[in-house]
Design an enzyme around this catalytic site. Sequence first.
Site, PDB file in Angstrom:
ATOM      1  N   SER A   1      18.394  -1.314   7.686  1.00 50.90           N
ATOM      2  CA  SER A   1      18.038   0.001   8.216  1.00 50.90           C
ATOM      3  C   SER A   1      16.598   0.007   8.721  1.00 50.90           C
ATOM      4  O   SER A   1      15.747  -0.721   8.198  1.00 50.90           O
ATOM      5  CB  SER A   1      18.148   1.073   7.119  1.00 50.90           C
ATOM      6  OG  SER A   1      19.415   1.069   6.510  1.00 50.90           O
TER       7      SER A   1
ATOM      8  N   LEU B   1       2.939   3.966   0.360  1.00 50.39           N
ATOM      9  CA  LEU B   1       1.688   4.515   0.886  1.00 50.39           C
ATOM     10  C   LEU B   1       1.410   5.848   0.192  1.00 50.39           C
ATOM     11  O   LEU B   1       2.336   6.595  -0.136  1.00 50.39           O
ATOM     12  CB  LEU B   1       1.804   4.748   2.397  1.00 50.39           C
ATOM     13  CG  LEU B   1       2.042   3.511   3.267  1.00 50.39           C
ATOM     14  CD1 LEU B   1       2.099   3.932   4.741  1.00 50.39           C
ATOM     15  CD2 LEU B   1       0.963   2.467   3.055  1.00 50.39           C
TER      16      LEU B   1
ATOM     17  N   ASP C   1       8.768   8.778   4.889  1.00 47.68           N
ATOM     18  CA  ASP C   1       8.329  10.082   4.390  1.00 47.68           C
ATOM     19  C   ASP C   1       7.758   9.868   2.991  1.00 47.68           C
ATOM     20  O   ASP C   1       7.500   8.730   2.595  1.00 47.68           O
ATOM     21  CB  ASP C   1       9.474  11.119   4.442  1.00 47.68           C
ATOM     22  CG  ASP C   1      10.601  10.801   3.475  1.00 47.68           C
ATOM     23  OD1 ASP C   1      10.460   9.848   2.671  1.00 47.68           O
ATOM     24  OD2 ASP C   1      11.617  11.527   3.508  1.00 47.68           O
TER      25      ASP C   1
ATOM     26  N   ARG D   1       4.513  -1.879  -0.912  1.00 48.52           N
ATOM     27  CA  ARG D   1       3.748  -0.832  -1.591  1.00 48.52           C
ATOM     28  C   ARG D   1       4.131   0.508  -0.991  1.00 48.52           C
ATOM     29  O   ARG D   1       4.350   0.601   0.229  1.00 48.52           O
ATOM     30  CB  ARG D   1       2.235  -0.992  -1.352  1.00 48.52           C
ATOM     31  CG  ARG D   1       1.683  -2.318  -1.719  1.00 48.52           C
ATOM     32  CD  ARG D   1       1.278  -2.343  -3.162  1.00 48.52           C
ATOM     33  NE  ARG D   1       0.867  -3.684  -3.522  1.00 48.52           N
ATOM     34  CZ  ARG D   1       0.939  -4.169  -4.756  1.00 48.52           C
ATOM     35  NH1 ARG D   1       1.398  -3.425  -5.734  1.00 48.52           N
ATOM     36  NH2 ARG D   1       0.560  -5.395  -5.016  1.00 48.52           N
TER      37      ARG D   1
ATOM     38  N   GLY E   1       9.148  10.068   0.146  1.00 46.98           N
ATOM     39  CA  GLY E   1      10.054   9.504  -0.844  1.00 46.98           C
ATOM     40  C   GLY E   1      10.118   7.986  -0.743  1.00 46.98           C
ATOM     41  O   GLY E   1       9.362   7.361   0.001  1.00 46.98           O
TER      42      GLY E   1
ATOM     43  N   ARG F   1      -3.833   4.173  -5.968  1.00 50.96           N
ATOM     44  CA  ARG F   1      -3.108   4.115  -4.687  1.00 50.96           C
ATOM     45  C   ARG F   1      -3.896   4.872  -3.618  1.00 50.96           C
ATOM     46  O   ARG F   1      -3.952   4.467  -2.461  1.00 50.96           O
ATOM     47  CB  ARG F   1      -1.718   4.740  -4.891  1.00 50.96           C
ATOM     48  CG  ARG F   1      -0.804   4.626  -3.678  1.00 50.96           C
ATOM     49  CD  ARG F   1       0.582   5.213  -3.957  1.00 50.96           C
ATOM     50  NE  ARG F   1       1.174   4.680  -5.160  1.00 50.96           N
ATOM     51  CZ  ARG F   1       1.774   3.492  -5.253  1.00 50.96           C
ATOM     52  NH1 ARG F   1       1.880   2.734  -4.197  1.00 50.96           N
ATOM     53  NH2 ARG F   1       2.273   3.076  -6.396  1.00 50.96           N
TER      54      ARG F   1
ATOM     55  N   ASP G   1      12.115   5.199   0.643  1.00 46.47           N
ATOM     56  CA  ASP G   1      13.147   4.857   1.631  1.00 46.47           C
ATOM     57  C   ASP G   1      14.092   6.032   1.901  1.00 46.47           C
ATOM     58  O   ASP G   1      15.309   5.842   2.053  1.00 46.47           O
ATOM     59  CB  ASP G   1      13.940   3.616   1.162  1.00 46.47           C
ATOM     60  CG  ASP G   1      13.043   2.404   1.018  1.00 46.47           C
ATOM     61  OD1 ASP G   1      12.138   2.234   1.863  1.00 46.47           O
ATOM     62  OD2 ASP G   1      13.235   1.625   0.061  1.00 46.47           O
TER      63      ASP G   1
ATOM     64  N   ASN H   1       9.715   2.016   8.812  1.00 51.36           N
ATOM     65  CA  ASN H   1       9.884   0.976   7.797  1.00 51.36           C
ATOM     66  C   ASN H   1      11.210   0.264   8.023  1.00 51.36           C
ATOM     67  O   ASN H   1      12.199   0.900   8.384  1.00 51.36           O
ATOM     68  CB  ASN H   1       9.895   1.640   6.402  1.00 51.36           C
ATOM     69  CG  ASN H   1       9.979   0.640   5.272  1.00 51.36           C
ATOM     70  OD1 ASN H   1       9.482  -0.479   5.378  1.00 51.36           O
ATOM     71  ND2 ASN H   1      10.614   1.031   4.190  1.00 51.36           N
ATOM     72  N   THR H   2      11.212  -1.039   7.793  1.00 52.32           N
ATOM     73  CA  THR H   2      12.485  -1.771   7.806  1.00 52.32           C
ATOM     74  C   THR H   2      12.921  -1.960   6.362  1.00 52.32           C
ATOM     75  O   THR H   2      12.097  -2.146   5.463  1.00 52.32           O
ATOM     76  CB  THR H   2      12.344  -3.153   8.472  1.00 52.32           C
ATOM     77  OG1 THR H   2      11.495  -3.967   7.674  1.00 52.32           O
ATOM     78  CG2 THR H   2      11.783  -3.038   9.862  1.00 52.32           C
ATOM     79  N   HIS H   3      14.226  -1.942   6.148  1.00 57.00           N
ATOM     80  CA  HIS H   3      14.736  -2.073   4.774  1.00 57.00           C
ATOM     81  C   HIS H   3      16.019  -2.901   4.782  1.00 57.00           C
ATOM     82  O   HIS H   3      16.902  -2.659   5.609  1.00 57.00           O
ATOM     83  CB  HIS H   3      14.991  -0.680   4.181  1.00 57.00           C
ATOM     84  CG  HIS H   3      15.390  -0.748   2.752  1.00 57.00           C
ATOM     85  ND1 HIS H   3      14.490  -1.064   1.746  1.00 57.00           N
ATOM     86  CD2 HIS H   3      16.592  -0.587   2.141  1.00 57.00           C
ATOM     87  CE1 HIS H   3      15.130  -1.078   0.588  1.00 57.00           C
ATOM     88  NE2 HIS H   3      16.397  -0.795   0.806  1.00 57.00           N
TER      89      HIS H   3
END
Length: 199
Positions: free
Chosen positions: A135, A92, A140, A90, A142, A64, A144, A106-108
């Site tokens: 959302s 990061l 960060d 993925r 973690g 990674r 999501d 990020n979109t979730h």
Amino acid sequence: MLTVAVLISGTGSNLRALLEAARHPDFPARVVVVGADRDADGLAHAEEFGIPSFTVPWHEHDSRESWGEELGRQLAVWTPDLVVLSGLMRLLPPALVAEYSPRLINTHPAYLPEFPGAHGVRDALAAGVTETGASVIVVDDGVDSGPILAQERVPVLPDDSEHSLHDRIKPVERRLLIDVVRRIATGELPLNTASSTLS
Ligand code: GAR
């Protein structure tokens, strides 16, 4: 003008919505580059809109960290003010998160902190909930788990499949994403104090 890099893995329908919004002269942000971790179908949207793109294939790297270093090098060429993960499937590496967060969002397809991870829609269905959501968060270290910038509920219908539910969530995601990018660009949504002011 806020410059935005968008990272994708899939069809890029949310990317396309952002590209459409950003071509409006009054929109205060521009997508400057699109990146992907594979030969994603969504890269075609970048081509259609005349936006440069790059691919950093996950399978060509043995860790990674190595993949993230190359991704970081590619992003750095464009010095984006904001990096949007729009269906990048993925995690990061921490070094890249540290470099860009909180200018990394990020979109979730779920109402976080409910149903984080790669299968937010499937997990909501499996849990038998009557509503889920969409959302937009700051990334960060973690999964999501970063500060929530915007979210909205979406009902789960009795005969929903993963596909039909995701299809109803995505338009909500798009609206939230475009609005969050706009508010970041205008300064209405300050990211430099994300963890203390955004909840
Ligand atoms: C979107 O629903 C996005 O939220 C989700 O993938 C989809 C990508 O759709 N991302 C995640 O689940 C990340 N955990 P798109 O490629 O059509 O924009």
